[in-house]
Scaffold this motif. Structure first.
Motif, PDB file in Angstrom:
ATOM      1  N   ASP A  73       3.912  13.559   9.495  1.00  0.00           N
ATOM      2  CA  ASP A  73       4.248  13.972  10.853  1.00  0.00           C
ATOM      3  C   ASP A  73       3.949  15.453  11.032  1.00  0.00           C
ATOM      4  O   ASP A  73       3.967  16.227  10.078  1.00  0.00           O
ATOM      5  N   LYS A 111       3.095   6.043   6.835  1.00  0.00           N
ATOM      6  CA  LYS A 111       3.531   5.704   8.188  1.00  0.00           C
ATOM      7  C   LYS A 111       3.315   6.943   9.053  1.00  0.00           C
ATOM      8  O   LYS A 111       3.650   8.057   8.648  1.00  0.00           O
ATOM      9  N   ASP A 132       3.008   8.464  13.429  1.00  0.00           N
ATOM     10  CA  ASP A 132       3.356   8.185  14.822  1.00  0.00           C
ATOM     11  C   ASP A 132       2.080   8.119  15.676  1.00  0.00           C
ATOM     12  O   ASP A 132       0.965   8.176  15.157  1.00  0.00           O
ATOM     13  N   ARG A 162       5.457   9.313   4.669  1.00  0.00           N
ATOM     14  CA  ARG A 162       5.604   9.486   6.116  1.00  0.00           C
ATOM     15  C   ARG A 162       4.939  10.803   6.461  1.00  0.00           C
ATOM     16  O   ARG A 162       5.220  11.826   5.851  1.00  0.00           O
TER      17      ARG A 162
END
Length: 98
Positions: free
Chosen positions: A13, A89, A91, A11
């Motif tokens: 970010d 993953k 955003d 992930r």
């Protein structure tokens, strides 16, 4: 880190942290004003695994820098190109990043 990432889903970010306003007359003072939060911030790109454990925290950048540009500047985007088996993953701040 990317060798370990072959077996987990990453992930990715960008996290913004509020900082004190830089002194008057300092070059690049406006670069710290985030367009999203309208405050003086620094931005750090972080990687975590599927369970939320922190794997990597990148360099601190001025808050005005966009997430996608920070990833390209730090060379992370190139790492994803050279290792196609690694997936992450992300955003909506990373739209346009192949």
């Amino acid at each position: 880190m990317f060798a370990y990432a072959e077996s987990v889903e990453l992930r990715l970010d960008g996290a913004e942290t509020q900082v004190r306003r830089p002194k008057t007359g300092r070059p690049g003072r406006r670069a710290f004003v985030s367009g999203k939060r309208r405050q003086n911030t620094i931005k750090t790109t972080t990687f975590s695994d599927g369970q939320g454990r922190l794997l990597h925290s990148g360099a601190e950048r001025p808050g005005r820098m966009h997430d996608r540009i920070a990833v390209r500047t730090e060379g992370i985007a190139e790492q994803f190109r050279t290792r196609p088996g690694v997936r992450a993953k992300v955003d909506s701040g990373y739209l346009g990043l192949a």
